[in-house]
Design an enzyme around this catalytic site. Structure first.
Site: not given
Length: 588
Positions: A138-139, A183, A170, A217, A168
């Protein structure tokens, strides 16, 4: 590492008496053996030695059969171990093992608590993707917290080196027409999307040859989505999966074996694989996983955010066909309920849940969740409230078969210990075949009632914690010595969660001896992880962490075994270890 005062005194006396002030080679070996002498190993050796000096191959065979439970393999294995670990050529020629060879064997990979057979690629890799736990991050771009932390491609490098297979990314509009990764709605630094993809291309298959999934994302404009799609195609080339492997709409997902060396894009898609000829983009929410919105809603006010983030909480955007076409087997799909998913779900649909939503479903309908995950892939990610990039316990999600349990790899601690422990098997390839009870969509498994399964067979795990070896100091003050104790933690189904610990030994990190026995009942061993933790006891303050080691229950070897401790961030602390005796029996 702490040392015996008596041994140090002997060395000092000898050096003072020796006019050269140095130890000769024979003297060095003598004092080394004094420092590393293992009384408990000598006693075990002599128990099986016919002459008290060596182990014949028959003596060693008996030890392997009676203590290590190697059965029919023991005779052949005894001769192999003598050739592999005995330092004396004469002893090798006579098919015997000295105490030095015996200790080398016990501290080797063959003498480890982790069965070396399970560290190779031993699982069936030809089953559909939905049948595997997949190491997920994640992230991934963050090296620190998710409010003001630094973004770096180093996060992707480290995750891939640890066997992570789902990363991930973003994506947001960059000021120069190039998409950036950070983020959103926070003060974290930004990196270029193209730098991330170049890094993935370089490191994707250095640790594992099995597929990498890019969980994108997408918060970009139409123009920059087109740039993203072109960068993915140009940089990844043939590694990028751009069509189904057989050109047909799948009735079941392909296997990791069929997708070797491929990089898959996970994200929103226009229509489904059944409508690959869609010509026009559609309007809709780009992602179900707006955890940046969750963070903003629950923990921040718009006044505390960067000026470019003061936007509507409801993010809607146009998805371009160029990016949509790259989503093949991993389509983000909103979860309505289990019945809707059972009737309308496609094999390639992936639903994502925040940890709080997943935990709520587990509490209310764990059996239904497990059955859903036998049909489709689920991704669970940390709450947006975790601004410090902390993690939730992944075991709760694995208990119901969630395949992608995404953790902040940059944050060391219990949760990453469990993740590393689960994925330490199967050649660390990032894919672990789920137990059969979590793969059968026709047979309902209830994690809250393991005794209801047809093949229910609980086991008793007995661990004799014998000794520790060369434990590191945790305080650099002169004269500081650790007071170590061992805690054994069981993680698995709720019925299996348990913790027991030994007493502490005062002022001895060199060779503390506990000789204490801990016993656990394990109802569903195929889902259990065993975590050994060594801490420095402190009466006045919190105990200090010394080292840990986490191993799947199914990978444990019985008998006299060493546990080679790891640091807080998962790196080796050799030669620090624990010496234990493991016994596994069926519960009566």
């Amino acid at each position: 590492t702490t040392l015996h005062c008596e041994t140090i005194l002997k060395v000092n006396i000898h050096l003072n008496q020796n006019p050269t002030g140095f130890l000769g080679s024979e003297e060095f070996v003598h004092f080394y053996k004094m420092l590393t002498q293992r009384k408990e190993v000598v006693e075990l050796f002599q128990e099986y030695s016919s002459d008290g000096q060596t182990l014949s191959h028959c003596d060693l065979e008996e030890f392997l059969r009676e203590e290590q439970l190697e059965g029919d393999r023991s005779q052949e294995h005894a001769l192999e171990l003598i050739q592999r670990y005995e330092p004396s050529d004469t002893a090798k020629a006579n098919h015997t093992m000295s105490i030095d060879g015996f200790l080398m064997y016990l501290t080797s990979a063959d003498g480890s608590i982790f069965n070396s057979e399970d560290q190779r690629l031993y699982q069936d890799m030809t089953q559909p993707l939905k049948h595997y736990f997949i190491s997920s991050s994640h992230n991934t771009y963050l090296l620190e917290d998710q409010l003001k932390g630094r973004s770096s491609v180093e996060g992707y490098i480290q995750a891939l080196k640890r066997g992570c297979r789902c990363l991930e990314i973003d994506c947001w509009d960059g000021s120069s027409g190039e998409p950036v990764v950070y983020h959103g709605h926070t003060f974290t630094s930004k990196i270029l999307f193209k730098d991330v993809i170049n890094t993935v291309a370089k490191y994707a298959f250095k640790t594992s040859e099995y597929p990498v999934i890019l969980s994108i994302e997408n918060r970009c404009s139409v123009e920059q989505q087109k740039v993203m799609a072109q960068l993915l195609k140009d940089i990844l080339g043939d590694m990028l999966l751009r069509t189904t492997i057989d050109g047909k709409v799948p009735s079941v997902l392909p296997s990791p074996e069929e997708l070797k060396g491929k990089i898959l894009v996970k994200g929103k898609k226009i229509g489904g694989l059944e409508s690959l000829d869609a010509d026009n983009p559609v309007s809709g929410e780009v992602s179900d996983e707006d955890d940046s919105s969750e963070l903003r809603r629950d923990s921040l006010t718009t006044e505390s955010l960067p000026s470019d983030s003061k936007v509507s909480r409801c993010v809607h955007s146009i998805l371009t066909k160029e990016l949509s076409d790259l989503v093949i087997y991993c389509k983000n799909e909103h979860f309505n309920n289990f019945e809707h998913a059972r009737i309308h779900g496609k094999p390639y649909d992936i639903s994502s849940f925040s940890e709080s939503k997943a935990r709520k479903i587990i509490k209310e309908a764990a059996a239904d969740f497990a059955q859903h995950n036998a049909r489709q892939i689920t991704r669970v990610y940390p709450s947006g409230l975790r601004t410090d990039s902390s993690n939730f316990c992944p075991q709760d999600m694995w208990n119901v078969g969630c395949q992608m349990v995404a953790l902040n790899f940059q944050t060391a601690g219990l949760e990453m210990d469990l993740n590393d422990g689960l994925f330490s098997q199967n050649n660390r390839c990032g894919y672990v075949l789920k137990p059969e009870i979590l793969r059968n969509s026709e047979q309902q498994f209830n994690p809250d009632k393991p005794q209801d399964r047809k093949d229910y067979c609980p086991l008793i795990l007995t661990i004799q914690v014998i000794s520790g070896q060369q434990l590191p100091k945790v305080n650099n003050k002169v004269g500081s010595i650790v007071d170590p104790f061992v805690r054994v933690e069981i993680y698995g189904l709720p019925a299996d969660q348990a913790t027991q610990e030994t007493s502490y030994i005062e002022n001895n990190g060199l060779n503390p001896c506990w000789n204490e026995t801990l016993e656990f009942a394990v109802h569903t061993p195929e889902l259990a992880l065993i975590r050994f933790v060594v801490e420095d006891y402190d009466m006045a303050t919190k105990n200090d962490f010394i080292g840990q080691y986490t191993v799947p229950f199914s990978c444990i070897q019985s008998g006299y075994r060493h546990i080679h401790l790891l640091s807080k961030d998962g790196t080796s602390l050799r030669p620090s270890s624990l010496f234990v005796n493991i016994n596994i029996t069926e519960a009566s």
